[in-house]
Motif scaffolding. Structure first.
Motif: not given
Lengths: 300, 251
Positions: B101-107
């Motif tokens: 899960k991407r830290v910067e935007d939750g994708i």
């Protein structure tokens, strides 16, 4: 869930091998000479390793399997891999020290026993931690795996001692272990089977406040991977007969036969027991219903 | 790393799907397949595409449900793709770290080069958002068109997920659901947007907007299910009775 043979063999065979190693670590196996030591270790580790290799057959990319050892902080599957490798390595150390010293190391043995149990626990939690499968998401699930593994290991050891020594002092213990495993599995079957998923087509779509939700049209005409993987229904038609076979072969027959005194029967018990466990494991998967099937017209 | 981000950004990119508007045309499904077949990961493959028993990997599917009560029935078209859950169980079960899960935007994404194709993430997902690619044998899932939304080579209006861009009825909205003032968050508040299967404790980012109450359903509902309305009718008959009921409808 689709009962894939690779996974069934993986969980049952490595479970059996780990059960053997558990008792071996505790020093419960009569080892009279170094040759027996080597033979037993080969037997136990083969069961564990063939089981693990079978699990690789389930993978789309088995060549990358080593990566699965990396995420032990969050993933039970990764923990299983790490623990299995550690158990195999320490069993080899334990056996090597024993072979060279001529004496069993109590500490190393204990480590092997504990690691074997922990590995079985992690195997069970791969499935027991999935909230999506209500039947598996039950506190008893890992205990079932532990009990089955422990009694299976004993059945093999009794047969081993029977064939090498002509007798075994573990018949009482094996009977008790089989009885406990039978009880735990029976309770699980009843409780986990009754465990209703709180998810319904209404919660899955969020439309419950409007009325009853039923699938009118599927998204596609053919079965997709999700349905193939998680919508298995064949077993539900034969559950009673199959569970009788599982309980009979895995527990009842061994419990009686252990006391028969018939050598060839006792020696062949591991195979009979294992067929029972395979049936049990097949049902473990085949009976399980996954939340995603609610989107495809099922109601659990 | 398959631990969920310890300090995730407040940004939570996701979709808001309006079940009142969706007509079930499958355009979003087709455009999703088209875009993601040509994008960075392995193509979304099909097997036996023109024969019997065809199968293939798709990241977006439309189910059609019938919602019934004793007196009403309503058809609801229901698009379903990855909900990019805040507590994504598909991420934490992954043994290799491929699922993250991407830290910067939750994708939530899959690193296809690290995926061993064990399928456990799909078992952990209650929504059926992940499908195994039948040819590549790696797990495929919605990327929220991460290769479109930040892509400065595309005209600005195209920097939204393919499904959103293509929807002819405007049933899909894309935005930051972590920002309470964003258009999508306001839409969710105004229309009573909801989560799918909250009991699975996944905290989905994507929200669904309920179908609006249909007027003919309201009328038939009242007539058949509210005994008070029926019993109050015979009070006044004739012209004044009509006035009475007309005024009642207005208020």
């Amino acid at each position: 869930m689709r009962p894939a043979w690779s996974i069934i063999v993986f969980t049952s065979l490595s479970g059996l091998g780990l059960g053997m190693l558990f008792w071996f670590g505790l020093g419960m196996v009569v080892i009279e000479d170094p040759r027996d030591l080597i033979l037993f270790v080969i037997l136990g580790l083969s069961a564990v390793s063939i089981g693990l290799m079978s699990s690789l057959l389930h993978l789309g990319h088995p060549e990358r399997a080593w990566r699965a050892l990396s995420q032990w902080r969050s993933s039970w599957l990764s923990r299983e891999g790490v623990c299995a490798v550690a158990t195999i390595a320490l069993t080899l150390v334990y056996a090597a020290v024993w072979y060279l010293d001529g004496e069993r190391s109590l500490v190393l043995g204990l480590v092997v026993s504990v690691l074997s149990l922990v590995t079985v626990w992690t195997t069970a939690m791969i499935y027991g931690s999935l909230r999506t499968v209500a039947r598996w998401y039950h506190p008893l699930t890992p205990w079932v795996y532990l009990a089955l593994s422990a009694c299976g290991g004993l059945v093999v050891i009794v047969a081993w001692e029977q064939s090498l020594l002509g007798e075994s002092g573990l018949i009482e213990l094996a009977t008790v272990a089989l009885l406990i495993a039978l009880a735990v599995k029976a309770i699980w079957w009843k409780r986990a089977g009754r465990q209703q998923s709180s998810s319904t087509p209404e919660t899955a779509t969020g439309l419950g406040s409007m009325g009853q939700v039923d699938l009118l049209m599927a998204p596609h005409t053919e079965e997709n991977w999700l349905q193939h993987e998680m919508g298995f229904v064949v077993a539900r038609r034969h559950v009673n007969r199959l569970s009788q076979i599982a309980f009979g072969l895995a527990f009842i027959v061994p419990m009686i036969a252990l006391w028969s005194g018939i050598a060839w029967l006792i020696i062949s018990l591991p195979i009979i027991h294992f067929v029972g466990i395979l049936t049990e494991r097949w049902l473990f998967f085949a009976e399980a219903k996954h939340a995603v099937t609610l989107y495809y017209g099922e109601r659990h | 790393m398959t631990m969920l981000p310890e300090n995730p950004s407040a940004k939570k990119l996701g979709l808001v799907i309006d079940l009142d508007i969706c007509v079930g045309c499958h355009a979003c499904v087709v455009n999703c397949k088209e875009w993601n077949t040509g994008s960075e990961g392995a193509p979304l493959s099909d097997v036996n595409a023109y024969g019997a028993q065809q199968t293939g990997a798709w990241l977006n599917r439309i189910h059609t449900f019938e919602v019934t009560t004793d007196s009403t029935a309503q058809v609801v078209h229901f698009p379903k793709s990855c909900l990019h859950c805040t507590d994504a169980p598909c991420v934490t079960v992954c043994p290799t770290g491929a699922s993250y899960k991407r830290v910067e935007d939750g994708i939530v994404l899959v690193n296809e080069d690290h995926c061993i194709g064990c399928g456990l993430c799909a078992w952990a997902c209650p929504y059926g958002a992940r499908e195994m690619d039948p040819v590549e044998q790696v797990m495929k899932k919605c990327t929220l068109c991460v290769d479109r939304i930040y892509n400065e080579n595309l005209p600005e209006e195209d920097r939204v997920p393919a499904c959103v861009r293509t929807c002819p009825t405007g049933a899909r909205a894309f935005g930051d659901l972590g920002d309470p003032d964003s258009d999508v968050s306001q839409l969710v508040r105004e229309r009573g947007g909801f989560d799918l299967m909250p009991e699975q404790q996944t905290s989905p980012v994507n929200k669904y907007l309920p179908p609006r109450e249909k007027r003919h359903l309201i009328a038939s509902d009242r007539a058949s299910t509210e005994p008070e309305a029926n019993s109050s009718k015979p009070d006044v008959e004739g012209f004044w009775g009509w006035v009475d009921s007309a005024l009642a409808k207005l208020s």
